[in-house]
Scaffold this active site. Sequence first.
Site, PDB file in Angstrom:
ATOM      1  N   GLN A   1       9.322  -6.160  -5.787  1.00 36.38           N
ATOM      2  CA  GLN A   1       9.592  -7.297  -6.652  1.00 36.38           C
ATOM      3  C   GLN A   1       9.927  -8.388  -5.410  1.00 36.38           C
ATOM      4  O   GLN A   1      10.014  -9.341  -5.894  1.00 36.38           O
ATOM      5  CB  GLN A   1      11.008  -6.944  -7.314  1.00 36.38           C
TER       6      GLN A   1
ATOM      7  N   GLY B   1      19.353  -3.315  -9.771  1.00 38.07           N
ATOM      8  CA  GLY B   1      18.478  -2.445  -9.158  1.00 38.07           C
ATOM      9  C   GLY B   1      17.383  -3.239  -8.757  1.00 38.07           C
ATOM     10  O   GLY B   1      16.911  -4.305  -9.420  1.00 38.07           O
TER      11      GLY B   1
ATOM     12  N   CYS C   1      14.713  -7.241 -16.431  1.00 35.41           N
ATOM     13  CA  CYS C   1      14.286  -7.054 -15.173  1.00 35.41           C
ATOM     14  C   CYS C   1      14.275  -8.338 -14.536  1.00 35.41           C
ATOM     15  O   CYS C   1      13.947  -9.385 -15.077  1.00 35.41           O
ATOM     16  CB  CYS C   1      12.623  -6.545 -15.285  1.00 35.41           C
ATOM     17  N   LEU C   2      14.291  -8.462 -13.188  1.00 36.68           N
ATOM     18  CA  LEU C   2      14.613  -9.594 -12.534  1.00 36.68           C
ATOM     19  C   LEU C   2      13.073 -10.157 -12.404  1.00 36.68           C
ATOM     20  O   LEU C   2      13.037 -11.499 -12.024  1.00 36.68           O
ATOM     21  CB  LEU C   2      15.110  -9.321 -10.967  1.00 36.68           C
TER      22      LEU C   2
ATOM     23  N   HIS D   1       8.134   0.428 -10.990  1.00 32.61           N
ATOM     24  CA  HIS D   1       7.928  -0.528 -10.335  1.00 32.61           C
ATOM     25  C   HIS D   1       6.850   0.002  -9.172  1.00 32.61           C
ATOM     26  O   HIS D   1       6.187  -0.784  -8.883  1.00 32.61           O
ATOM     27  CB  HIS D   1       9.229  -1.365  -9.892  1.00 32.61           C
TER      28      HIS D   1
ATOM     29  N   HIS E   1      13.352   2.955 -14.263  1.00 29.93           N
ATOM     30  CA  HIS E   1      12.618   1.597 -14.208  1.00 29.93           C
ATOM     31  C   HIS E   1      12.186   1.338 -12.970  1.00 29.93           C
ATOM     32  O   HIS E   1      11.156   0.746 -12.861  1.00 29.93           O
ATOM     33  CB  HIS E   1      13.867   0.888 -14.825  1.00 29.93           C
ATOM     34  N   GLU E   2      13.101   1.394 -12.120  1.00 29.38           N
ATOM     35  CA  GLU E   2      12.785   1.054 -10.649  1.00 29.38           C
ATOM     36  C   GLU E   2      11.572   2.018 -10.069  1.00 29.38           C
ATOM     37  O   GLU E   2      10.705   1.277  -9.295  1.00 29.38           O
ATOM     38  CB  GLU E   2      13.775   1.097  -9.572  1.00 29.38           C
TER      39      GLU E   2
END
Length: 171
Positions: A51, A46, A94-95, A140, A136-137
Amino acid sequence: MAIREIISIPDKRLRRVSEPVEKITSEVRALAEDMFETMYDAPGIGLAAIQVAVPLRLITMDLAKKEGESAPRVFINPEILSKSEDIAVYEEGCLSIPEYYEEVERPASVRVRFMDLEGEVHEEDAEGLFATCIQHEIDHLNGVLFIDYLSKLKRDRVMKKFTKAAKLAAK
């Protein structure tokens, strides 16, 4: 299509609340394509537009179960309509917080409303990994990171580590 740079903590842009997508343009479509390419390259399941330093309410996700399969999905202006009282615990990563994983408690299921790239509005129930990932996304998009759900001690430790690494990289 292009692979974009993924920003990581302590970058303050990750704390910015993203703006709604007003119209699905060729630029929005190109952003989604770039986000998929970036997400697959990372690799991740995701990615929120913030990001890649674009403060728009757009998420790409691919929760394909098997190697070699693909299930790409785009969520534009997603919002959680309801949450279950049941809690699920998943180890999240997380990226934007590379190579750091921690168990996080979230509602086990959610109902989400979103628009796709065709401008169609959908409502969908999410459970399991999908529920965790969409929450989670969406976090963000609201300037929230999964480490915000951790104890202050753990969160401070992670921030200190990444702040120190960023300072060393800048030298």
